[in-house]
Scaffold this motif. Structure first.
Motif, PDB file in Angstrom:
ATOM      1  N   SER A  51     -85.055  18.274 -57.738  1.00 56.48           N
ATOM      2  CA  SER A  51     -86.155  18.935 -57.022  1.00 56.48           C
ATOM      3  C   SER A  51     -86.230  18.502 -55.559  1.00 56.48           C
ATOM      4  N   ASP A  52     -85.702  17.327 -55.236  1.00 54.09           N
ATOM      5  CA  ASP A  52     -85.721  16.880 -53.838  1.00 54.09           C
ATOM      6  C   ASP A  52     -84.469  17.322 -53.078  1.00 54.09           C
ATOM      7  N   ASN A  53     -83.589  18.069 -53.742  1.00 55.38           N
ATOM      8  CA  ASN A  53     -82.354  18.591 -53.146  1.00 55.38           C
ATOM      9  C   ASN A  53     -81.415  17.510 -52.625  1.00 55.38           C
ATOM     10  N   LEU A  54     -81.447  16.351 -53.235  1.00 53.86           N
ATOM     11  CA  LEU A  54     -80.550  15.273 -52.844  1.00 53.86           C
ATOM     12  C   LEU A  54     -79.348  15.162 -53.774  1.00 53.86           C
ATOM     13  N   PHE A  75     -79.268   8.376 -49.014  1.00 50.63           N
ATOM     14  CA  PHE A  75     -79.602   6.953 -48.929  1.00 50.63           C
ATOM     15  C   PHE A  75     -80.589   6.666 -47.802  1.00 50.63           C
ATOM     16  N   LYS A  76     -80.711   7.574 -46.858  1.00 52.76           N
ATOM     17  CA  LYS A  76     -81.689   7.421 -45.788  1.00 52.76           C
ATOM     18  C   LYS A  76     -83.033   8.013 -46.187  1.00 52.76           C
ATOM     19  N   ARG A  77     -83.009   9.033 -47.040  1.00 54.37           N
ATOM     20  CA  ARG A  77     -84.232   9.765 -47.402  1.00 54.37           C
ATOM     21  C   ARG A  77     -84.853   9.318 -48.714  1.00 54.37           C
ATOM     22  N   SER A  78     -84.215   8.385 -49.430  1.00 56.61           N
ATOM     23  CA  SER A  78     -84.704   8.050 -50.761  1.00 56.61           C
ATOM     24  C   SER A  78     -84.534   6.564 -51.042  1.00 56.61           C
ATOM     25  N   THR A  79     -85.113   6.140 -52.135  1.00 64.03           N
ATOM     26  CA  THR A  79     -84.938   4.766 -52.613  1.00 64.03           C
ATOM     27  C   THR A  79     -83.976   4.809 -53.798  1.00 64.03           C
ATOM     28  N   PRO A  80     -83.397   3.685 -54.193  1.00 60.45           N
ATOM     29  CA  PRO A  80     -82.507   3.687 -55.360  1.00 60.45           C
ATOM     30  C   PRO A  80     -83.204   4.221 -56.616  1.00 60.45           C
ATOM     31  N   GLN A  81     -84.456   3.838 -56.807  1.00 62.77           N
ATOM     32  CA  GLN A  81     -85.176   4.301 -57.991  1.00 62.77           C
ATOM     33  C   GLN A  81     -85.354   5.822 -57.971  1.00 62.77           C
ATOM     34  N   LYS A  82     -85.754   6.346 -56.827  1.00 61.78           N
ATOM     35  CA  LYS A  82     -85.972   7.792 -56.722  1.00 61.78           C
ATOM     36  C   LYS A  82     -84.650   8.553 -56.805  1.00 61.78           C
ATOM     37  N   LEU A  83     -83.602   7.988 -56.239  1.00 57.19           N
ATOM     38  CA  LEU A  83     -82.296   8.633 -56.299  1.00 57.19           C
ATOM     39  C   LEU A  83     -81.766   8.645 -57.737  1.00 57.19           C
ATOM     40  N   GLY A  84     -81.974   7.561 -58.451  1.00 59.64           N
ATOM     41  CA  GLY A  84     -81.590   7.524 -59.863  1.00 59.64           C
ATOM     42  C   GLY A  84     -82.343   8.571 -60.673  1.00 59.64           C
ATOM     43  N   ALA A  85     -83.634   8.706 -60.401  1.00 58.41           N
ATOM     44  CA  ALA A  85     -84.435   9.721 -61.091  1.00 58.41           C
ATOM     45  C   ALA A  85     -83.962  11.125 -60.715  1.00 58.41           C
ATOM     46  N   ALA A  86     -83.569  11.335 -59.458  1.00 58.41           N
ATOM     47  CA  ALA A  86     -83.057  12.640 -59.030  1.00 58.41           C
ATOM     48  C   ALA A  86     -81.754  12.969 -59.756  1.00 58.41           C
ATOM     49  N   PRO A 149     -89.132   7.854 -61.855  1.00 56.05           N
ATOM     50  CA  PRO A 149     -88.729   6.680 -61.099  1.00 56.05           C
ATOM     51  C   PRO A 149     -89.811   5.599 -61.147  1.00 56.05           C
ATOM     52  N   ALA A 150     -89.353   4.363 -61.090  1.00 51.81           N
ATOM     53  CA  ALA A 150     -90.305   3.267 -60.991  1.00 51.81           C
ATOM     54  C   ALA A 150     -90.999   3.396 -59.631  1.00 51.81           C
ATOM     55  N   GLU A 151     -92.286   3.382 -59.645  1.00 55.02           N
ATOM     56  CA  GLU A 151     -93.034   3.562 -58.413  1.00 55.02           C
ATOM     57  C   GLU A 151     -93.042   2.269 -57.597  1.00 55.02           C
ATOM     58  N   LEU A 152     -92.783   2.404 -56.326  1.00 57.28           N
ATOM     59  CA  LEU A 152     -92.897   1.281 -55.402  1.00 57.28           C
ATOM     60  C   LEU A 152     -94.240   1.408 -54.692  1.00 57.28           C
ATOM     61  N   ASP A 153     -94.920   0.282 -54.543  1.00 56.39           N
ATOM     62  CA  ASP A 153     -96.139   0.374 -53.756  1.00 56.39           C
ATOM     63  C   ASP A 153     -95.737   0.522 -52.285  1.00 56.39           C
ATOM     64  N   ASP A 154     -96.684   0.839 -51.446  1.00 57.31           N
ATOM     65  CA  ASP A 154     -96.366   1.126 -50.038  1.00 57.31           C
ATOM     66  C   ASP A 154     -95.669  -0.036 -49.359  1.00 57.31           C
ATOM     67  N   GLU A 155     -96.096  -1.257 -49.627  1.00 59.28           N
ATOM     68  CA  GLU A 155     -95.494  -2.421 -48.990  1.00 59.28           C
ATOM     69  C   GLU A 155     -94.040  -2.614 -49.441  1.00 59.28           C
ATOM     70  N   ALA A 156     -93.787  -2.449 -50.734  1.00 64.12           N
ATOM     71  CA  ALA A 156     -92.419  -2.610 -51.237  1.00 64.12           C
ATOM     72  C   ALA A 156     -91.509  -1.510 -50.677  1.00 64.12           C
ATOM     73  N   GLU A 157     -92.046  -0.306 -50.559  1.00 66.36           N
ATOM     74  CA  GLU A 157     -91.233   0.780 -50.015  1.00 66.36           C
ATOM     75  C   GLU A 157     -90.960   0.553 -48.535  1.00 66.36           C
ATOM     76  N   ASP A 158     -91.965   0.093 -47.789  1.00 67.08           N
ATOM     77  CA  ASP A 158     -91.751  -0.224 -46.372  1.00 67.08           C
ATOM     78  C   ASP A 158     -90.684  -1.304 -46.219  1.00 67.08           C
ATOM     79  N   GLU A 159     -90.738  -2.338 -47.055  1.00 68.41           N
ATOM     80  CA  GLU A 159     -89.763  -3.414 -47.029  1.00 68.41           C
ATOM     81  C   GLU A 159     -88.358  -2.878 -47.317  1.00 68.41           C
ATOM     82  N   TYR A 160     -88.268  -1.985 -48.259  1.00 68.23           N
ATOM     83  CA  TYR A 160     -86.976  -1.390 -48.620  1.00 68.23           C
ATOM     84  C   TYR A 160     -86.367  -0.684 -47.407  1.00 68.23           C
TER      85      TYR A 160
END
Length: 171
Positions: A51-54, A75-86, A149-160
């Motif tokens: 659905s994210d066209n990745l 890899f620039k537009r997503s996180t590993p968790q979200k990419l795995g779910a995609a 996908p495992a949800e990342l909180d905002d701080e963890a996603e910013d860190e990523y």
């Protein structure tokens, strides 16, 4: 047995032979059509996108992935968790499409034999087109589960995203 009874029995036997010959012709025609449809389906592939066209997954007619394409900027537009779910989402969608294609291809064979008796109904032990179809193409397995996908909180996603300098050749 009287000559008239014998003649009537011979006529019934001849009529039954004619029906069986006609059914055998239909059976052979359906068998050929089934083999052709099976060959077409074996060569067919289906493609589905996440659905994210990745992620794009191409699967064979059995729903087995034969190609997985990940967009270059994934890899620039997503996180590993979200990419795995995609990837999971696209793979499941391709499996569903493959199942639907198989049902469309072989669904026609269910209607073809519906208006004529099956050979075993007339001749015990004769081959059955319905059994042949069912043995070659069992009921498709439903693919309903979706991995979230495992949800990342905002701080963890910013860190990523801050620590992704390796993608741009370092800091």
């Amino acid at each position: 047995m009287a000559d008239s009874e014998r003649a009537a029995q011979l006529a019934r036997n001849e009529a039954l032979r004619g029906e069986i010959d006609d059914l055998m012709e239909v059976f052979e025609q359906q068998r050929r059509e089934l083999a052709e449809a099976s060959a077409r389906l074996a060569a067919a592939t289906v493609t589905a996108w996440s659905s994210d066209n990745l992620v794009r997954v191409t699967s064979n007619s059995a729903g087995v992935p034969v190609e997985v394409h990940v967009e270059p900027d994934a890899f620039k537009r997503s996180t590993p968790q979200k990419l795995g779910a995609a990837m999971t989402e696209a793979t499941q969608a391709a499996a569903r499409l493959a199942s639907e294609e198989a049902q469309r291809t072989f669904g026609a064979f269910e209607q073809v034999g519906a208006d004529i008796p099956d050979l075993p109904d007339l001749v015990p032990g004769a081959p059955s087109i319905k059994d042949l179809v069912n043995s070659l193409f069992p009921e498709p397995v439903s693919v309903e589960a979706t991995v979230q996908p495992a949800e990342l909180d905002d701080e963890a996603e910013d860190e990523y995203y801050r620590n992704r300098g390796y993608l741009e050749g370092g800091r």
